[in-house]
Design a protein around this motif. Sequence first.
Motif, PDB file in Angstrom:
ATOM      1  N   ARG A 163      -8.547 -18.272  -8.329  1.00 55.30           N
ATOM      2  CA  ARG A 163      -7.238 -17.653  -8.561  1.00 55.30           C
ATOM      3  C   ARG A 163      -7.012 -16.428  -7.688  1.00 55.30           C
ATOM      4  O   ARG A 163      -5.950 -16.273  -7.083  1.00 55.30           O
ATOM      5  CB  ARG A 163      -7.084 -17.259 -10.043  1.00 55.30           C
ATOM      6  CG  ARG A 163      -5.798 -16.502 -10.339  1.00 55.30           C
ATOM      7  CD  ARG A 163      -5.672 -16.129 -11.800  1.00 55.30           C
ATOM      8  NE  ARG A 163      -4.557 -15.214 -12.040  1.00 55.30           N
ATOM      9  CZ  ARG A 163      -4.270 -14.667 -13.222  1.00 55.30           C
ATOM     10  NH1 ARG A 163      -5.020 -14.965 -14.280  1.00 55.30           N
ATOM     11  NH2 ARG A 163      -3.261 -13.840 -13.345  1.00 55.30           N
ATOM     12  N   PHE A 164      -8.003 -15.559  -7.602  1.00 54.69           N
ATOM     13  CA  PHE A 164      -7.819 -14.272  -6.933  1.00 54.69           C
ATOM     14  C   PHE A 164      -8.326 -14.257  -5.494  1.00 54.69           C
ATOM     15  O   PHE A 164      -8.098 -13.288  -4.780  1.00 54.69           O
ATOM     16  CB  PHE A 164      -8.513 -13.163  -7.734  1.00 54.69           C
ATOM     17  CG  PHE A 164      -7.886 -12.901  -9.076  1.00 54.69           C
ATOM     18  CD1 PHE A 164      -6.748 -12.129  -9.195  1.00 54.69           C
ATOM     19  CD2 PHE A 164      -8.439 -13.454 -10.229  1.00 54.69           C
ATOM     20  CE1 PHE A 164      -6.168 -11.895 -10.426  1.00 54.69           C
ATOM     21  CE2 PHE A 164      -7.875 -13.220 -11.469  1.00 54.69           C
ATOM     22  CZ  PHE A 164      -6.730 -12.447 -11.574  1.00 54.69           C
ATOM     23  N   ASN A 165      -9.051 -15.288  -5.088  1.00 49.97           N
ATOM     24  CA  ASN A 165      -9.633 -15.348  -3.742  1.00 49.97           C
ATOM     25  C   ASN A 165     -10.473 -14.107  -3.456  1.00 49.97           C
ATOM     26  O   ASN A 165     -10.469 -13.568  -2.343  1.00 49.97           O
ATOM     27  CB  ASN A 165      -8.545 -15.517  -2.676  1.00 49.97           C
ATOM     28  CG  ASN A 165      -9.128 -15.941  -1.326  1.00 49.97           C
ATOM     29  OD1 ASN A 165     -10.127 -16.661  -1.282  1.00 49.97           O
ATOM     30  ND2 ASN A 165      -8.524 -15.496  -0.252  1.00 49.97           N
ATOM     31  N   GLN A 166     -11.194 -13.654  -4.456  1.00 53.22           N
ATOM     32  CA  GLN A 166     -12.094 -12.512  -4.334  1.00 53.22           C
ATOM     33  C   GLN A 166     -13.513 -12.973  -4.644  1.00 53.22           C
ATOM     34  O   GLN A 166     -13.717 -13.936  -5.383  1.00 53.22           O
ATOM     35  CB  GLN A 166     -11.702 -11.420  -5.348  1.00 53.22           C
ATOM     36  CG  GLN A 166     -10.390 -10.721  -5.062  1.00 53.22           C
ATOM     37  CD  GLN A 166     -10.519  -9.631  -4.016  1.00 53.22           C
ATOM     38  OE1 GLN A 166     -11.624  -9.184  -3.707  1.00 53.22           O
ATOM     39  NE2 GLN A 166      -9.400  -9.190  -3.456  1.00 53.22           N
ATOM     40  N   PRO A 167     -14.526 -12.299  -4.088  1.00 48.88           N
ATOM     41  CA  PRO A 167     -15.896 -12.581  -4.530  1.00 48.88           C
ATOM     42  C   PRO A 167     -15.997 -12.404  -6.042  1.00 48.88           C
ATOM     43  O   PRO A 167     -15.343 -11.529  -6.621  1.00 48.88           O
ATOM     44  CB  PRO A 167     -16.723 -11.527  -3.786  1.00 48.88           C
ATOM     45  CG  PRO A 167     -15.901 -11.161  -2.595  1.00 48.88           C
ATOM     46  CD  PRO A 167     -14.471 -11.246  -3.051  1.00 48.88           C
ATOM     47  N   TYR A 168     -16.809 -13.205  -6.662  1.00 48.85           N
ATOM     48  CA  TYR A 168     -16.890 -13.169  -8.124  1.00 48.85           C
ATOM     49  C   TYR A 168     -17.321 -11.798  -8.649  1.00 48.85           C
ATOM     50  O   TYR A 168     -16.850 -11.357  -9.706  1.00 48.85           O
ATOM     51  CB  TYR A 168     -17.840 -14.253  -8.624  1.00 48.85           C
ATOM     52  CG  TYR A 168     -17.227 -15.629  -8.588  1.00 48.85           C
ATOM     53  CD1 TYR A 168     -16.520 -16.137  -9.663  1.00 48.85           C
ATOM     54  CD2 TYR A 168     -17.342 -16.428  -7.449  1.00 48.85           C
ATOM     55  CE1 TYR A 168     -15.941 -17.395  -9.627  1.00 48.85           C
ATOM     56  CE2 TYR A 168     -16.767 -17.689  -7.392  1.00 48.85           C
ATOM     57  CZ  TYR A 168     -16.061 -18.166  -8.484  1.00 48.85           C
ATOM     58  OH  TYR A 168     -15.480 -19.414  -8.436  1.00 48.85           O
ATOM     59  N   ASP A 169     -18.188 -11.110  -7.918  1.00 47.82           N
ATOM     60  CA  ASP A 169     -18.631  -9.808  -8.407  1.00 47.82           C
ATOM     61  C   ASP A 169     -17.632  -8.693  -8.128  1.00 47.82           C
ATOM     62  O   ASP A 169     -17.918  -7.521  -8.391  1.00 47.82           O
ATOM     63  CB  ASP A 169     -20.014  -9.449  -7.853  1.00 47.82           C
ATOM     64  CG  ASP A 169     -20.093  -9.497  -6.341  1.00 47.82           C
ATOM     65  OD1 ASP A 169     -19.094  -9.853  -5.697  1.00 47.82           O
ATOM     66  OD2 ASP A 169     -21.165  -9.177  -5.795  1.00 47.82           O
ATOM     67  N   LYS A 170     -16.456  -9.039  -7.619  1.00 49.61           N
ATOM     68  CA  LYS A 170     -15.359  -8.072  -7.514  1.00 49.61           C
ATOM     69  C   LYS A 170     -14.435  -8.170  -8.723  1.00 49.61           C
ATOM     70  O   LYS A 170     -13.550  -7.324  -8.897  1.00 49.61           O
ATOM     71  CB  LYS A 170     -14.552  -8.290  -6.235  1.00 49.61           C
ATOM     72  CG  LYS A 170     -15.344  -8.116  -4.948  1.00 49.61           C
ATOM     73  CD  LYS A 170     -15.913  -6.720  -4.815  1.00 49.61           C
ATOM     74  CE  LYS A 170     -16.666  -6.553  -3.502  1.00 49.61           C
ATOM     75  NZ  LYS A 170     -17.339  -5.229  -3.425  1.00 49.61           N
TER      76      LYS A 170
END
Length: 341
Positions: A163-170
């Motif tokens: 959904r966010f196209n961010q690394p999971y740890d972000k």
Amino acid sequence: MITTMRQITRRAMLTGLLRAVLCVLASHSAFAQADPLPSWQEGATKKSIIEFVTRVATPGGPQFVAPVQRIAVFDNDGTLWSEQPVYFQVMFAFDRIKALAPRHPEWKDAQPFKAAIESDSGALAASGEKGLLEIVTASHAGMTTDAFSQTVADWLASARHPRFNQPYDKLVYQPQLELLAYLRQNGFKTFIVSGGGVEFMRVFAERTYGIPPEQVVGSSGVVKFQLGPDGTPELIKEPKIEFIDDGPGKPVGINRFIGRRPILAFGNSDGDLQMLQWTAAGGGARFIGIVHHTDGEREWAYDRTSPVGKLDKALEEGLAKGWTIVDMKRDWKVIYPFQNL
């Protein structure tokens, strides 16, 4: 003489004015620095946290708690970082199954592996908890603990949330990062107590939360010591479950690995209920917090009927007993660190 007196008076006035301005600036600076939870909205929830910490950390106060007993425990999934559309460790396991599939042609027609390879969410859901455990066990076993840690680190560096196209740890919660720091500044020792895999969480917990690996309690598989081909000692992960740190397992894990009953506990689901109950049952000052996911725009809104992070019985008990229910939409100015205040 008159001119000299005027100069002295003027100099004194300017000095006094300068001091006054500096005092005002200093007070404003102190006020700005005094807010330990800037991402939390002003209100009853933030006030209850600060008042509790102040009470237990004030020497000589009626509810003072010695630093050695200031134990705070936090669930991870849904409490410190997001957990939708599926727990992040499960996403890691799915990706591992796909990567390992060429070595296991038998998975092509066997559930739940077939569903993981084909990203068939319906079939995966139908496999239930048993199917997920099969996938996690198969995807995590057969390697050394060092190799597993590196595999997790590589995945976190490359994988992106759909959904966010961010690394999971972000996708960690900025307000909770502030709370963890605030607690440690006031003499608390902060622990993760989560149903997630302990070796999975230890890869990122210190870098992301400031929580060292020895303060992470989680589910674990069997690990075997052996000498490698070159005679080097190593630990091998086996395809067997050793301990499930969820539900009633959480207070058991706290007792086994921490050895002290916490005075503060935070969770977000029915899987955290027993940990919250165990913490609340102790004597003296106690703080019990529940993160209620109410923000479908910035994160997700879910509770009683969600297959992931179901919050039903814990919410009922929290409301009945006056625990602090964090309304994500109302109480948090931002959700993630990459959002702006």
